[in-house]
Design an enzyme around this catalytic site. Structure first.
Site, mmCIF file in Angstrom:
data_model
loop_
_atom_site.group_PDB
_atom_site.id
_atom_site.type_symbol
_atom_site.label_atom_id
_atom_site.label_comp_id
_atom_site.label_asym_id
_atom_site.label_seq_id
_atom_site.Cartn_x
_atom_site.Cartn_y
_atom_site.Cartn_z
ATOM 1 N N THR A 236 0.828 -1.200 0.000
ATOM 2 C CA THR A 236 0.000 0.000 0.000
ATOM 3 C C THR A 236 0.864 1.252 0.000
ATOM 4 O O THR A 236 2.009 1.237 0.450
ATOM 5 C CB THR A 236 -0.951 0.009 1.210
ATOM 6 N N GLN A 258 -0.799 4.918 6.814
ATOM 7 C CA GLN A 258 -0.493 3.939 5.780
ATOM 8 C C GLN A 258 0.719 3.096 6.149
ATOM 9 O O GLN A 258 0.776 1.914 5.849
ATOM 10 C CB GLN A 258 -0.278 4.633 4.434
ATOM 11 N N GLU A 327 -1.423 5.032 -5.290
ATOM 12 C CA GLU A 327 -2.655 4.320 -4.946
ATOM 13 C C GLU A 327 -3.627 5.296 -4.278
ATOM 14 O O GLU A 327 -4.801 5.388 -4.656
ATOM 15 C CB GLU A 327 -2.317 3.168 -4.007
ATOM 16 N N HIS A 328 -3.162 5.998 -3.249
ATOM 17 C CA HIS A 328 -3.951 7.026 -2.567
ATOM 18 C C HIS A 328 -3.196 8.354 -2.671
ATOM 19 O O HIS A 328 -2.021 8.408 -2.328
ATOM 20 C CB HIS A 328 -4.112 6.719 -1.072
ATOM 21 N N ASP A 361 -10.764 4.079 3.300
ATOM 22 C CA ASP A 361 -10.553 2.676 3.640
ATOM 23 C C ASP A 361 -11.822 2.021 4.162
ATOM 24 O O ASP A 361 -11.993 0.806 4.030
ATOM 25 C CB ASP A 361 -9.460 2.550 4.702
ATOM 26 N N HIS A 420 -12.867 -12.861 -46.496
ATOM 27 C CA HIS A 420 -13.715 -11.972 -45.704
ATOM 28 C C HIS A 420 -14.712 -11.247 -46.600
ATOM 29 O O HIS A 420 -15.896 -11.123 -46.276
ATOM 30 C CB HIS A 420 -12.852 -10.943 -44.959
#
Length: 437
Positions: A236, A258, A327-328, A361, A420
């Protein structure tokens, strides 16, 4: 306690200069490969033995009995139950709005393309254990899957010796609150393998989601393709973009929050204020010895993955946090909303003094399963969309096909794929009884 990195006067891409947690998923692949192969080959027997080996306990069965879920909920602390209920309600409100409507586009008279959003059939959701119990991760995985309309879902969480081989009771209670009754006492790489291959009562899943340690990430990488995955979650991380108006106590508290997760967790402050940097260092020196997990926090803050990054200006700071792609990301500046609107790369953005990562969170309504290790520049966090597949339904009648046939033939010939074009012309050369008028 925490190092400084001075980027003042520098230009160009700062990514190689920024602190970052080191994770070597590739090196873990060969460790998890025999584990996953064992689960594939021997199923439940392998899971039982692996639990005894890695978790120190052999469960009575891998599937948690329904009565244990009910008991865990009945014995759950009242305040924790109320908090989980609130977390679920707020997460449902946010994730319900992520649903996608079916859209039909009339491309031409007689020709439409409809985009349908179809949920994954079955998912395996992982809730980590170890140092802590994570009922919040149960909420963050289950709610978007349910709101997407997934028809079959199961939760796995490591067995705990303290609880007789069952997952942590708070995890079980969260499952009960969410009306999930398929729960397995299986952890680590073996849980990913169980969902990928099936074992005993656990049928194969189409997708596995949820955070975990290095071994879970390695198993996801190894088995991707056999089973769908959300992401390879790493340690994290929090980045805080702050100026001289920021409260150093808030900044320090959030860096510590964190770092509390793990000794390899990353806590990074980006600021153009040397005064704030000094004040935050003083707050860390005061607060860290007082926090419960001070040894873990000290190791995380002192690691190469954490640091205070000095920049020339707020504009320079924005460049740095976009390169870091946290992440944050917290934005604690003057005019924080407008500054946050300029950020491009982050898993989730927390604006101002009263939106700490801790809120996200648990009870903001947002999802806390987020991209790590810089992957926020190309990936999103867990959401309803994770569990949905966009399917295009193409519906053309004969005249609509005839209108565009010469373009299809031209492109097919350009790619040296004449069959095709022939597949189109075959429909136009002769009118069949089933053709549209």
């Amino acid at each position: 306690m925490i190092s400084r990195i001075d980027l003042r006067g520098t230009s160009g891409d700062p990514r190689d200069l920024l602190p970052r947690a080191e994770t070597d998923v590739a090196s873990a692949l060969e460790t998890v490969r025999p584990i996953c192969d064992d689960v594939r080959d021997r199923g439940v027997d392998a899971l039982m033995e692996l639990a005894e080996r890695f978790d120190g306990v052999r469960p009575d069965a891998i599937r948690v009995p329904r009565e244990e879920l009910d008991s865990a909920l009945a014995n759950l602390d009242h305040n924790v139950r109320a908090a989980l209920h609130e977390s679920i309600q707020r997460a449902r409100a946010v994730h319900r709005d992520q649903r996608r409507p079916e859209t039909k586009t009339r491309v031409t008279p007689g020709g439409t393309v409809t985009e349908r959003w179809v949920p994954v059939g079955r998912v395996g959701l992982y809730a980590p254990g170890g140092r802590a119990a994570y009922p919040s991760s149960v909420v963050m995985n289950v709610v978007p899957a349910q709101e997407a309309g997934v028809g079959s879902l199961a939760v796995a969480s490591p067995p705990q010796a303290e609880y007789g081989g069952l997952p942590h009771p708070t995890v079980l209670a969260a499952c009960a609150l969410l009306e999930v009754d398929e729960v397995y006492a299986v952890g680590g790489a073996q849980a990913v393998a169980m969902f990928a291959y099936g074992a005993g009562e656990c049928a194969r899943a189409d997708m596995v989601t949820g955070p975990g340690n290095l071994w879970v990430a390695a198993a996801k990488r190894l088995l991707k393709g056999t089973v769908g995955i959300d992401a390879e979650a790493g340690p994290t991380e929090i980045a805080i973009l702050a100026d001289e108006t920021a409260n150093p106590g808030y900044v320090a508290a959030d860096l510590i929050s964190q770092a509390e997760h793990d000794s390899v967790a990353a806590s990074v402050l980006v600021t153009h204020s040397p005064q704030l940097a000094t004040e935050v260092e003083a707050e860390l020196n005061r607060r860290v010895p007082e926090t419960k997990h001070s040894e873990r926090v000290t190791e995380a803050l002192g690691g190469r993955q954490s640091g205070i990054v000095l920049v020339d200006s707020l504009v320079h700071g924005l460049t740095v946090v976009d390169a870091y792609a946290a992440e944050h990301l917290e934005v604690m500046t003057a005019e924080a909303r407008s500054v946050a609107a300029r950020v491009r790369n982050a898993g989730a953005i927390f604006v101002g003094d009263h939106s700490p990562v801790s809120l996200g969170d648990y009870c903001a309504g947002s999802n806390h399963v987020l991209p790590t290790g810089g992957s926020a520049c190309h990936s999103s966090g867990l959401s309803v969309l994770t569990f949905l597949r966009g399917v295009h339904v193409v519906d053309y009648d004969r005249s609509a096909l005839a209108e565009v046939a010469h373009h299809v033939v031209a492109l097919a010939d350009a790619e040296d794929l004449p069959a095709h074009g022939e597949a189109v012309n075959a429909r136009l050369e002769h009118r069949g009884s089933g053709d549209d008028e």
